[in-house]
Design a protein around this motif. Structure first.
Motif, PDB file in Angstrom:
ATOM      1  N   HIS A 254       0.754  -1.035   0.310  1.00 29.50           N
ATOM      2  CA  HIS A 254       0.012  -0.135   0.235  1.00 29.50           C
ATOM      3  C   HIS A 254       0.451   1.502  -0.054  1.00 29.50           C
ATOM      4  CE1 HIS A 254      -4.004  -1.812   1.145  1.00 29.50           C
ATOM      5  NE2 HIS A 254      -3.360  -2.681   1.093  1.00 29.50           N
ATOM      6  N   LEU A 255       2.268   1.444  -0.197  1.00 22.40           N
ATOM      7  CA  LEU A 255       3.399   2.504  -0.019  1.00 22.40           C
ATOM      8  C   LEU A 255       4.218   2.056  -0.285  1.00 22.40           C
ATOM      9  CD1 LEU A 255       3.348   2.035   4.235  1.00 22.40           C
ATOM     10  CD2 LEU A 255       1.671   3.537   3.194  1.00 22.40           C
ATOM     11  N   ILE A 332      -1.403   2.993 -11.187  1.00 22.45           N
ATOM     12  CA  ILE A 332      -2.736   3.119 -11.032  1.00 22.45           C
ATOM     13  C   ILE A 332      -3.187   3.270  -9.200  1.00 22.45           C
ATOM     14  CG2 ILE A 332      -2.853   0.875  -9.505  1.00 22.45           C
ATOM     15  CD1 ILE A 332      -5.107   2.216 -12.926  1.00 22.45           C
ATOM     16  N   HIS A 333      -2.420   3.522  -8.773  1.00 26.40           N
ATOM     17  CA  HIS A 333      -2.704   4.120  -7.236  1.00 26.40           C
ATOM     18  C   HIS A 333      -3.258   5.461  -7.204  1.00 26.40           C
ATOM     19  CE1 HIS A 333      -2.884   2.949  -2.738  1.00 26.40           C
ATOM     20  NE2 HIS A 333      -1.569   3.328  -2.477  1.00 26.40           N
ATOM     21  N   TYR A 334      -3.696   5.517  -6.149  1.00 26.41           N
ATOM     22  CA  TYR A 334      -4.470   6.490  -5.530  1.00 26.41           C
ATOM     23  C   TYR A 334      -5.628   6.660  -6.265  1.00 26.41           C
ATOM     24  CZ  TYR A 334      -0.372   7.139  -3.037  1.00 26.41           C
ATOM     25  OH  TYR A 334       0.633   7.226  -1.754  1.00 26.41           O
ATOM     26  N   THR A 335      -5.968   5.394  -7.256  1.00 26.64           N
ATOM     27  CA  THR A 335      -7.593   6.267  -8.187  1.00 26.64           C
ATOM     28  C   THR A 335      -8.351   5.617  -8.009  1.00 26.64           C
ATOM     29  OG1 THR A 335      -6.782   4.593 -10.271  1.00 26.64           O
ATOM     30  CG2 THR A 335      -5.310   6.437 -10.199  1.00 26.64           C
ATOM     31  N   GLU A 336      -9.019   5.850  -8.912  1.00 24.29           N
ATOM     32  CA  GLU A 336     -10.831   4.906  -8.815  1.00 24.29           C
ATOM     33  C   GLU A 336     -10.465   3.619  -8.500  1.00 24.29           C
ATOM     34  OE1 GLU A 336     -12.961   6.606  -7.417  1.00 24.29           O
ATOM     35  OE2 GLU A 336     -13.150   8.286  -7.445  1.00 24.29           O
ATOM     36  N   TRP A 337      -9.679   3.516  -9.466  1.00 23.37           N
ATOM     37  CA  TRP A 337      -9.339   1.559  -9.492  1.00 23.37           C
ATOM     38  C   TRP A 337      -9.282   1.084  -8.374  1.00 23.37           C
ATOM     39  CZ3 TRP A 337      -7.581  -1.320 -13.851  1.00 23.37           C
ATOM     40  CH2 TRP A 337      -7.211  -2.894 -13.142  1.00 23.37           C
ATOM     41  N   VAL A 338      -9.125   1.531  -7.341  1.00 21.14           N
ATOM     42  CA  VAL A 338      -9.005   0.828  -6.420  1.00 21.14           C
ATOM     43  C   VAL A 338      -9.955   1.126  -6.098  1.00 21.14           C
ATOM     44  CG1 VAL A 338      -7.563   1.328  -3.374  1.00 21.14           C
ATOM     45  CG2 VAL A 338      -6.687   1.944  -5.954  1.00 21.14           C
ATOM     46  N   GLN A 401      -7.922   8.129 -15.456  1.00 15.30           N
ATOM     47  CA  GLN A 401      -7.757   8.733 -14.360  1.00 15.30           C
ATOM     48  C   GLN A 401      -6.418   8.991 -13.952  1.00 15.30           C
ATOM     49  OE1 GLN A 401      -9.109   8.203 -10.436  1.00 15.30           O
ATOM     50  NE2 GLN A 401      -9.021  10.324  -9.412  1.00 15.30           N
ATOM     51  N   ALA A 402      -6.054   7.984 -14.182  1.00 18.42           N
ATOM     52  CA  ALA A 402      -3.831   7.913 -14.036  1.00 18.42           C
ATOM     53  C   ALA A 402      -3.682   8.033 -15.245  1.00 18.42           C
ATOM     54  CB  ALA A 402      -3.715   6.177 -13.661  1.00 18.42           C
ATOM     55  N   SER A 403      -4.725   7.844 -16.601  1.00 18.83           N
ATOM     56  CA  SER A 403      -3.878   8.542 -18.036  1.00 18.83           C
ATOM     57  C   SER A 403      -3.353  10.088 -17.804  1.00 18.83           C
ATOM     58  CB  SER A 403      -4.596   7.734 -19.041  1.00 18.83           C
ATOM     59  OG  SER A 403      -4.328   6.401 -18.931  1.00 18.83           O
ATOM     60  N   MET A 404      -4.329  10.792 -17.191  1.00 19.22           N
ATOM     61  CA  MET A 404      -4.693  12.212 -17.815  1.00 19.22           C
ATOM     62  C   MET A 404      -3.866  12.684 -16.360  1.00 19.22           C
ATOM     63  SD  MET A 404      -8.531  12.469 -17.971  1.00 19.22           S
ATOM     64  CE  MET A 404      -8.438  14.188 -18.175  1.00 19.22           C
TER      65      MET A 404
ATOM     66  N   GLY B  97      -2.660   9.184   3.788  1.00 21.38           N
ATOM     67  CA  GLY B  97      -4.380   9.094   2.479  1.00 21.38           C
ATOM     68  C   GLY B  97      -3.650   8.028   1.661  1.00 21.38           C
ATOM     69  N   SER B  98      -5.032   6.885   1.261  1.00 23.78           N
ATOM     70  CA  SER B  98      -4.624   6.103  -0.007  1.00 23.78           C
ATOM     71  C   SER B  98      -5.805   6.381  -1.112  1.00 23.78           C
ATOM     72  CB  SER B  98      -5.633   4.962   0.688  1.00 23.78           C
ATOM     73  OG  SER B  98      -6.241   5.447   0.772  1.00 23.78           O
TER      74      SER B  98
END
Lengths: 467, 288
Positions: A254-255, A332-338, A401-404, B97-98
């Protein structure tokens, strides 16, 4: 042999409260999903997104899922040990404390008393109550196992015991803090250390609350529903021990790319990939248990719930390791994918499984056949559709989102402002909200079906006597 | 045999769980927040900043905003220098945050004037059209508790003076929040160097293009008007109607911002759009 006087009453109460908190969680989830598209739905400080979201997650994880596992563990432990619960009084105490804790949690979170640690937001007095609750539960389950009349401990009991220890260690360590007042404390750990401890907890809450207990349930309720035993005991042993060994190494995925030491990140990444094997050990064990029984997917509505649940578990444990790879995480991290990923686990795997197990229990708890199997099927299809709409829309949204975020012009400048990436999300957020509504309808059908079954039992005591 | 003896089973399972725990959770304590991580310029929060940090926690801002910039190209360009472990030694708890429903805030401090933050917290859509962030105007109605804050400073071992505590009287949670946001990431002396360096001759590719002026006006109204007023007329930031700078200077200012005045740079809009804004501004200049 004389049949022991099993305590199904406590099971029934935990089932009811679990369903109630589950419905609350889904309802709040739908509300906050619409808050993201219509900020005017944030009604003042107490009902703003920042305070409601922890209510959604905690009601879902601890109210619905853990409440459900209390019910299912108490059922399974009695059947598998062939003895009644060690202490009915302790179980009763636990039921009360559980509901008090859930209500206190919801109220304090809405009032803004929060430690801010994800999936561990409640302040220290509630942490202490939760610890008491867990100790009471652990003692009751372990004492029942110690007093059992069945020499061999079935695989479900291993998963149950591992969860009891795992949750205790994780929860207590991550909760260590220095109180300032009754409602405010500061973490015992600072900065990077705090983050590492938190995600050691966070990811292993997924392991010890949302993987190990449901696998205990799966290994019991699938064979019970199909009438044929699990495919391989040996595969079960290998999958169990490797699963509980490997999970604890993976929290730092996660980090990735944060200031956590590189070697911790690399270990987390490597073990996440390795974790595919034990995860799929259980998936394959489930599938192969269906050898010669696949017709039951059509004939037996319970089997549909369990097989789809384990399928989503399988997909979840492929997608998760993919996200745990540095390069893909960077994207992909921090995006809506998660959230799309998380909800495949919670709405697909966990909820289908627990609902299936509750359907299995219904005739045994109420002494009457389920009110309506067609409604159970309708429930199945609604939640399946709702969940797929949710997850698929969020995966697409996450990639957009990640692409942008990462897109660069020829001259090295950024192609999109952050606001443009927000504006691009609105259509997907609407679709996700729609998925949530469909899912909520499915949960409504489930609640209605169980309620009608329960009411029928009260209306005709003759049926109960016959069963 | 472990399948028949629950005590042996429990001991075994505990041992198995503890291996990964010790290696990846306990052991890193020896490597993190040590002398090697230390950054001299990173100082603890002041009493007002700490009160603001607790408002951030109370309102759950970490549900939508992260506070770590990763060492990835696009991220460093968008937010600034990537985060270092030593920057977080005073953070209990961490607030990494995440999810980024909103942007990362690790480097927000010093990027905007205080007034921008007050206006944005009260009515986010007024400063950032299209945002889905809800208003936090209610922070104006909550007062900071000086004695509670003193106790918090004691618990955390942060240095404070009695004057500092007394000065909290009359401050609202809104004041505290803005103070905290201005502190975020501003301990790092080298963050100012983390800007794209403009090289070569700066020439407006849209010179004399009337369509660019129209587009530039829209971009201005969306990105600049909240501070500088509609039609360059001035707001809490300067009136821009009579500057009469050469286009290159306009471009540089918009691109880089003006750090001492806390005007943020708008390099994230990309050069084309910046030049269109320049075209518009140029077209509206009047003689002083």
């Amino acid at each position: 042999m004389e049949r022991p006087a099993y305590n199904y009453d406590i099971v029934k109460h935990f089932v009811h409260w679990s369903i109630l908190w589950g419905a609350v969680s889904v309802l709040v989830g739908v509300v906050i999903s619409f808050q993201l598209v219509m900020p005017q739905l944030n009604f003042g400080e107490y009902l703003s997104y920042g305070r409601l979201r922890p209510v959604h997650t905690n009601a879902g994880i601890f109210g619905f899922a853990v409440g459900g596992f209390f019910a299912l563990f108490y059922y399974m432990v009695q059947r598998l040990c062939r003895v009644p619960i060690w202490s009915n009084g302790l179980a009763r105490f636990q039921l009360w404390l559980f509901n008090i804790v859930i209500v206190l949690s919801a109220v304090t979170l809405l009032l803004g008393f929060s430690q801010s640690k994800e999936y561990h937001e409640m302040e220290w007095p509630i942490d202490i109550l939760i610890t008491v609750l867990w100790v009471a539960f652990t003692i009751n389950i372990l004492m029942t196992i110690f007093k059992r009349r069945e020499a061999q401990m079935y695989i479900s009991l291993w998963f149950m015991m591992a969860a009891l220890i795992g949750v205790a260690v994780l929860f207590v360590v991550n909760g260590l803090s220095v109180p300032v007042t009754l409602f405010k404390s500061y973490s015992a750990f600072a900065g990077t250390n705090d983050a590492n401890v938190q995600w050691w907890y966070g990811h292993n809450a997924v392991a010890m609350v949302l993987t190990v207990p449901p696998l205990a349930v799966f290994y019991y309720f699938l064979p019970k529903s199909t009438g044929v035993p699990i495919y391989s005991h040996r595969l079960g042993i290998v999958a169990f021990w490797s699963l509980i060994f490997m999970y604890l190494w993976t929290g730092a995925h996660h980090l990735l790319w944060t200031p956590i030491p590189d070697w911790v990140q690399t270990l987390a990444m490597a073990f996440s990939i390795m974790l595919i094997a034990p995860s799929w050990g259980s998936v394959i064990n489930g599938y192969l248990s269906m050898n010669g029984q696949w017709h039951q997917m059509r004939d037996n509505y319970l089997v549909k719930f369990f097989i789809l649940a384990i399928t989503f578990y399988g997909l979840q444990t492929l997608q998760g390791p993919l996200q745990a790879v540095r390069s893909f995480s960077g994207f992909i991290h921090y995006t809506e994918w998660v959230p799309g990923h998380v909800h495949m686990g919670t709405m697909g795997w966990i909820t289908l499984l627990i609902c299936g197990a509750f359907y299995y229990l219904a005739p045994r708890l109420y002494g009457r056949e389920l009110y309506s199997i067609p409604l159970a099927n309708l429930h199945f299809w609604l939640v399946l559709m709702g969940q797929l709409i949710y997850s698929v829309s969020m995966w697409i949204a996450g990639v957009v989102q990640a692409s942008m975020w990462h897109s660069l012009n020829d001259d090295g400048s950024l192609t999109y402002t952050f606001m443009e990436s927000v504006l691009a999300m609105y259509p997907y957020w609407w679709i996700r909200g729609l998925g949530g509504v469909v899912y909520l309808l499915g949960i409504g059908v489930f609640v209605y079906n169980i309620a009608m079954t329960a009411r029928g039992a009260q209306a005709s005591p003759g049926a109960a006597a016959q069963a | 045999m472990w399948e028949r003896n629950p005590v042996i089973f429990l001991l075994l399972a505990t041992a198995v769980i503890m291996v990964g725990t010790i290696v990846t959770m306990v052991l890193p304590f020896a490597y993190v927040n040590t002398e090697r991580d230390a950054i001299a310029s990173v100082v603890p929060y002041s009493a007002l900043e700490l009160a603001g940090r607790d408002v951030y926690i109370k309102e759950g801002c970490n549900n939508c905003h992260t506070q770590t910039v990763r060492p990835l190209v696009a991220e460093v360009i968008r937010y600034g220098d990537y985060s270092k472990s030593g920057e977080f030694v005073h953070d209990r708890p961490h607030l990494w945050g995440s999810r980024r429903t909103g942007p990362d805030l690790a480097r927000i401090g010093g990027n905007y004037p205080d007034q921008w933050h007050y206006d944005h917290m009260r009515e986010p859509a007024a400063m950032a059209p299209g945002t889905n962030m809800p208003p936090y105007d209610f922070l104006d109605n909550r007062d900071v508790d000086p004695e509670l804050t003193r106790r918090k400073m004691e618990v955390l071992g942060f240095p404070y003076s009695d004057e500092e505590i007394q000065a909290l009287a009359g401050k609202t949670d809104m004041d505290a929040m803005v103070a905290y946001l201005q502190k975020l990431g501003s301990d790092i002396p080298w963050r100012e160097q983390q800007r794209v360096t403009l090289v070569g001759e700066l020439v407006n590719p849209f010179a004399g293009d009337p369509a660019a002026i129209v587009e530039g006006r829209e971009l201005y109204e969306r990105n600049c008007a909240a501070c500088h007023g509609s039609g360059l007329s001035g707001g809490f930031a300067a009136d821009l109607t009579a500057l009469n700078y050469p286009e290159e200077i306009f471009f540089r200012i918009i691109h880089d911002g003006i750090q001492p005045l806390r005007m943020p740079g708008f390099a994230t809009l990309g050069n084309e759009r910046l030049w269109k804004i320049v075209s518009y501004m140029d077209s509206e200049q009047v003689a002083p």
